[in-house]
Design a protein around this motif. Sequence first.
Motif, mmCIF file in Angstrom:
data_model
loop_
_atom_site.group_PDB
_atom_site.id
_atom_site.type_symbol
_atom_site.label_atom_id
_atom_site.label_comp_id
_atom_site.label_asym_id
_atom_site.label_seq_id
_atom_site.Cartn_x
_atom_site.Cartn_y
_atom_site.Cartn_z
ATOM 1 N N GLU A 151 0.829 -1.206 0.000
ATOM 2 C CA GLU A 151 0.000 0.000 0.000
ATOM 3 C C GLU A 151 0.865 1.258 0.000
ATOM 4 O O GLU A 151 0.578 2.220 -0.716
ATOM 5 C CB GLU A 151 -0.914 0.026 1.222
ATOM 6 C CG GLU A 151 -1.762 1.292 1.282
ATOM 7 C CD GLU A 151 -2.425 1.521 2.615
ATOM 8 O OE1 GLU A 151 -3.618 1.847 2.622
ATOM 9 O OE2 GLU A 151 -1.739 1.388 3.661
ATOM 10 N N GLU A 198 -7.311 -3.508 -0.244
ATOM 11 C CA GLU A 198 -7.386 -2.166 0.347
ATOM 12 C C GLU A 198 -8.412 -2.132 1.482
ATOM 13 O O GLU A 198 -8.153 -1.567 2.552
ATOM 14 C CB GLU A 198 -7.761 -1.137 -0.716
ATOM 15 C CG GLU A 198 -6.666 -0.875 -1.721
ATOM 16 C CD GLU A 198 -7.117 0.036 -2.864
ATOM 17 O OE1 GLU A 198 -8.284 0.493 -2.861
ATOM 18 O OE2 GLU A 198 -6.292 0.285 -3.764
ATOM 19 N N LYS A 214 -7.535 -1.729 5.537
ATOM 20 C CA LYS A 214 -8.109 -0.645 6.340
ATOM 21 C C LYS A 214 -8.642 -1.185 7.666
ATOM 22 O O LYS A 214 -8.392 -0.611 8.726
ATOM 23 C CB LYS A 214 -9.221 0.058 5.555
ATOM 24 C CG LYS A 214 -9.778 1.263 6.256
ATOM 25 C CD LYS A 214 -10.827 1.972 5.436
ATOM 26 C CE LYS A 214 -11.281 3.198 6.212
ATOM 27 N NZ LYS A 214 -12.480 3.777 5.714
ATOM 28 N N LYS A 223 -5.628 -2.454 9.972
ATOM 29 C CA LYS A 223 -4.835 -1.410 10.625
ATOM 30 C C LYS A 223 -5.398 -1.093 11.998
ATOM 31 O O LYS A 223 -4.640 -0.912 12.961
ATOM 32 C CB LYS A 223 -4.777 -0.149 9.761
ATOM 33 C CG LYS A 223 -3.853 -0.269 8.579
ATOM 34 C CD LYS A 223 -3.859 1.011 7.774
ATOM 35 C CE LYS A 223 -2.930 0.940 6.601
ATOM 36 N NZ LYS A 223 -2.922 2.196 5.838
#
Length: 156
Positions: free
Chosen positions: A61, A116, A120, A123
Amino acid sequence: MSRKANTPPEDEAVLTLDSSLHNLVGYVLRRAQLKFFGNLTTRLEAHDIRPAQFTALSIIEQSPGLMQAELARALAIEPPQAVLLINKLEERGLAMRVRSNPDKRSYGLFLSKAGELLLKQLKDVVQQSDLESSSALSADEREQLLALLGKLYRSE
């Protein structure tokens, strides 16, 4: 019920058995790493992701289009291990190899939309795991520890 091999013992009597090693940075660092890694692994299992896969997704990323060899260096693993890791991410539809225009023999690595979205979510999971594992430290102590570990990590 047996304890997982990567879970540090909680029992004080057991902790005193290794007291002669508590002045060795490498030993204490490894014991702390076992605690952090065990907590993180448990949290990531719910998403069917290993810590190395999370790290790879994060690096991809941050540097879309990087080559497999660059990812291997960033992860401090051998290139064949990186290939296996990327294969697993591709099989799950989280990352993809895209042929490089300048050099048709090379492939850049990119996250898919699914990668992606998952990253997200992960994290937040990883941040919470990190904070939980370091909860014995104040915010200032945590920042100081990060600075000191970074200093050790970057030194040659």
